[in-house]
Design a protein around this motif. Structure first.
Motif, PDB file in Angstrom:
ATOM      1  N   VAL A 247       4.613  -3.347 -10.018  1.00 18.21           N
ATOM      2  CA  VAL A 247       4.301  -2.080  -9.347  1.00 18.21           C
ATOM      3  C   VAL A 247       3.833  -1.004 -10.325  1.00 18.21           C
ATOM      4  O   VAL A 247       2.818  -0.335 -10.084  1.00 18.21           O
TER       5      VAL A 247
ATOM      6  N   ARG B 233       3.047   6.626  -5.356  1.00 13.10           N
ATOM      7  CA  ARG B 233       2.892   6.789  -6.808  1.00 13.10           C
ATOM      8  C   ARG B 233       1.583   7.499  -7.147  1.00 13.10           C
ATOM      9  O   ARG B 233       1.549   8.363  -8.025  1.00 13.10           O
TER      10      ARG B 233
ATOM     11  N   GLN C 234       2.215   2.188  -3.423  1.00 10.55           N
ATOM     12  CA  GLN C 234       1.194   2.676  -4.345  1.00 10.55           C
ATOM     13  C   GLN C 234       0.663   4.043  -3.939  1.00 10.55           C
ATOM     14  O   GLN C 234       0.301   4.854  -4.798  1.00 10.55           O
TER      15      GLN C 234
ATOM     16  N   LEU D  72       0.210  -1.682 -11.492  1.00  8.94           N
ATOM     17  CA  LEU D  72      -0.759  -1.383 -10.440  1.00  8.94           C
ATOM     18  C   LEU D  72      -0.966   0.119 -10.312  1.00  8.94           C
ATOM     19  O   LEU D  72      -2.106   0.596 -10.205  1.00  8.94           O
ATOM     20  N   ALA D  73       0.115   0.867 -10.312  1.00  7.48           N
ATOM     21  CA  ALA D  73       0.026   2.323 -10.178  1.00  7.48           C
ATOM     22  C   ALA D  73      -0.794   2.922 -11.308  1.00  7.48           C
ATOM     23  O   ALA D  73      -1.598   3.850 -11.083  1.00  7.48           O
TER      24      ALA D  73
ATOM     25  N   LYS E 152       0.810  -1.213   0.000  1.00  7.25           N
ATOM     26  CA  LYS E 152       0.000   0.000   0.000  1.00  7.25           C
ATOM     27  C   LYS E 152       0.849   1.270   0.000  1.00  7.25           C
ATOM     28  O   LYS E 152       0.552   2.223  -0.714  1.00  7.25           O
TER      29      LYS E 152
END
Length: 207
Positions: free
Chosen positions: A186, A19, A16, A189-190, A13
């Motif tokens: 990563v 970002r 993210q 996801l961002a 978490k």
């Protein structure tokens, strides 16, 4: 706009949130990032009480009430004022964490804990909740390089119950939730998280 990132311990978490904050700031938004438990001076004191292994054992009801008190102070002194100023608030955990951890993991009942916390925050809910879904085993492996707090030290069975509770919450509120596999790259996801946040913000700017 109010955004919460949820998920089991070790879901990523914090990465993210950094970002997402940069993305929102780059597109002209003022962003307040915060966390739970904690987020306010009183909340940070309570955070130490509920997470420090030195205070174990802590009764399940005591734990739930401490989290609710911390969250109430957080909303009253930090989150709601920021929203009233027109800022985007991004928090690491919110109300659904208590439903999952104390309601399901501790066996207090998800409805009871949800109602307690809904009352504590006067009904304030996120516009977007991002669930980074991670298995208990993967989460523990990701945490292996750091000292675990009292909640992180719980059994895999406990964390599996928490994970399932989060998935159940997402199924109950599909319009609010964005569920993503935490083991995805990563950057990918961002990108997904930022796209959903910008979509909601864009819709609010329409006449």
């Amino acid at each position: 706009m109010f955004i919460a990132l949820e998920g089991g311990d070790g879901a990523g978490k914090s990465t993210q949130i950094k970002r997402l904050t940069r993305n929102l700031q780059d597109t002209g938004h003022t962003v307040l990032t915060t966390r739970e438990p904690g987020g306010s001076p009183m909340g940070e004191e309570i955070r130490d009480l509920v997470l420090n292994p030195a205070y174990a054992p802590v009764g399940a009801r005591t734990e739930a009430l401490l989290f609710a008190a911390s969250r109430s102070a957080h909303v009253e002194t930090v989150i709601r004022p920021a929203l009233q100023r027109g800022e985007v608030v991004v928090t690491d955990r919110y109300l659904d964490s208590s439903v999952a951890y104390q309601g399901a993991g501790r066996g207090l009942g998800t409805a009871v804990v949800r109602d307690l916390n809904t009352w504590a925050v006067s009904g304030l809910m996120p516009d977007l909740t991002v669930l980074l879904d991670v298995s208990a085993a993967t989460g523990r492996a990701r945490r292996s390089s750091r000292t675990e707090d009292r909640m992180e030290q719980e059994s895999e069975e406990f964390h599996d119950q928490v994970r399932q509770a989060f998935l159940d919450l997402a199924a109950q509120s599909p319009d609010r939730y964005l569920v993503l596999p935490a083991d995805s790259p990563v950057p990918a996801l961002a990108e997904r998280i930022a796209a959903r946040a910008q979509e909601i913000l864009g819709a609010r700017r329409l006449p």
